[in-house]
Design a protein around this motif. Structure first.
Motif, PDB file in Angstrom:
ATOM      1  N   LYS A  82      42.486  45.193  38.599  1.00  0.00           N
ATOM      2  CA  LYS A  82      41.738  45.303  39.857  1.00  0.00           C
ATOM      3  C   LYS A  82      40.234  45.300  39.586  1.00  0.00           C
ATOM      4  O   LYS A  82      39.469  44.601  40.248  1.00  0.00           O
ATOM      5  N   ASN A  83      39.812  46.075  38.600  1.00  0.00           N
ATOM      6  CA  ASN A  83      38.391  46.136  38.261  1.00  0.00           C
ATOM      7  C   ASN A  83      37.894  44.821  37.667  1.00  0.00           C
ATOM      8  O   ASN A  83      36.818  44.345  38.004  1.00  0.00           O
TER       9      ASN A  83
ATOM     10  N   GLY B  76      38.444  41.905  40.226  1.00  0.00           N
ATOM     11  CA  GLY B  76      37.712  42.210  41.445  1.00  0.00           C
ATOM     12  C   GLY B  76      36.203  42.120  41.278  1.00  0.00           C
ATOM     13  O   GLY B  76      35.459  42.273  42.246  1.00  0.00           O
ATOM     14  N   ASP B  77      35.738  41.869  40.061  1.00  0.00           N
ATOM     15  CA  ASP B  77      34.307  41.734  39.798  1.00  0.00           C
ATOM     16  C   ASP B  77      33.848  40.370  40.290  1.00  0.00           C
ATOM     17  O   ASP B  77      34.121  39.344  39.666  1.00  0.00           O
ATOM     18  N   ARG B  78      33.148  40.355  41.409  1.00  0.00           N
ATOM     19  CA  ARG B  78      32.720  39.097  42.042  1.00  0.00           C
ATOM     20  C   ARG B  78      31.718  38.323  41.191  1.00  0.00           C
ATOM     21  O   ARG B  78      31.520  37.132  41.397  1.00  0.00           O
TER      22      ARG B  78
ATOM     23  N   LYS C 178      35.588  34.796  41.611  1.00  0.00           N
ATOM     24  CA  LYS C 178      35.674  34.988  43.061  1.00  0.00           C
ATOM     25  C   LYS C 178      37.068  34.602  43.535  1.00  0.00           C
ATOM     26  O   LYS C 178      37.348  33.439  43.797  1.00  0.00           O
TER      27      LYS C 178
ATOM     28  N   THR D 224      40.922  37.722  48.548  1.00  0.00           N
ATOM     29  CA  THR D 224      41.552  39.049  48.561  1.00  0.00           C
ATOM     30  C   THR D 224      43.065  38.951  48.488  1.00  0.00           C
ATOM     31  O   THR D 224      43.714  39.724  47.769  1.00  0.00           O
TER      32      THR D 224
ATOM     33  N   LEU E  88      44.170  38.217  44.915  1.00  0.00           N
ATOM     34  CA  LEU E  88      44.005  39.418  44.099  1.00  0.00           C
ATOM     35  C   LEU E  88      45.135  40.404  44.395  1.00  0.00           C
ATOM     36  O   LEU E  88      45.725  40.978  43.470  1.00  0.00           O
ATOM     37  N   TYR E  89      45.464  40.572  45.657  1.00  0.00           N
ATOM     38  CA  TYR E  89      46.565  41.459  46.053  1.00  0.00           C
ATOM     39  C   TYR E  89      47.871  41.026  45.388  1.00  0.00           C
ATOM     40  O   TYR E  89      48.608  41.854  44.843  1.00  0.00           O
TER      41      TYR E  89
ATOM     42  N   TYR F 273      35.499  47.841  32.716  1.00  0.00           N
ATOM     43  CA  TYR F 273      36.625  47.713  33.640  1.00  0.00           C
ATOM     44  C   TYR F 273      37.759  48.713  33.431  1.00  0.00           C
ATOM     45  O   TYR F 273      38.763  48.633  34.114  1.00  0.00           O
TER      46      TYR F 273
END
Length: 124
Positions: free
Chosen positions: A26-27, A30-32, A36, A39, A42-43, A94
């Motif tokens: 996630k970390n 999730g780092d934009r 990118k 969502t 990523l889920y 992370y």
């Protein structure tokens, strides 16, 4: 001891546990600034990937730790023995222990100088 050396890496899950793997992913994903991902994607990754890689992580553990954590701890210990005048710490981007938390902790402990050594080529 007025100075500290903070070894920095991306980090990895400490152990082969689903929640630790999920937190790291996630970390990291999730780092934009790094990637990118929509969502929804990523889920899906966070739902599926930790269960899939858990057994793979178990196969590569060294004394119960993932290789990056095992070797980072060894590096920290050896540096601490070699340079006793510096407080040697580890801070990850992370995964725990987090870099930002270690910096705050060292500042609170009144270290006058904090040196940061990134241990990944893209951040050096």
């Amino acid at each position: 001891m007025n100075s500290a050396l903070l070894l920095s890496s991306t980090g990895s899950p400490q152990r082969a546990e689903i929640e630790e793997i999920r937190t790291f992913l996630k970390n990291f994903l999730g780092d934009r600034k790094l990637i990118k991902l929509p969502t929804f994607i990523l889920y899906l990754i966070l739902k599926i990937r930790p269960r899939k890689v858990k057994e793979k992580y178990k196969k590569i553990l060294i004394k119960g730790l993932t290789p990056l954590n095992f070797y980072m701890n060894g590096l920290r210990e050896n540096l601490q023995k070699s340079i006793p005048e510096l407080k040697i710490e580890i801070g990850n981007l992370y995964a725990p222990p987090y870099l930002k938390d270690k910096i705050k902790e060292l500042k609170k402990s009144n270290f006058r100088r904090i040196y940061l050594l990134p241990l990944y080529p893209q951040g050096s």
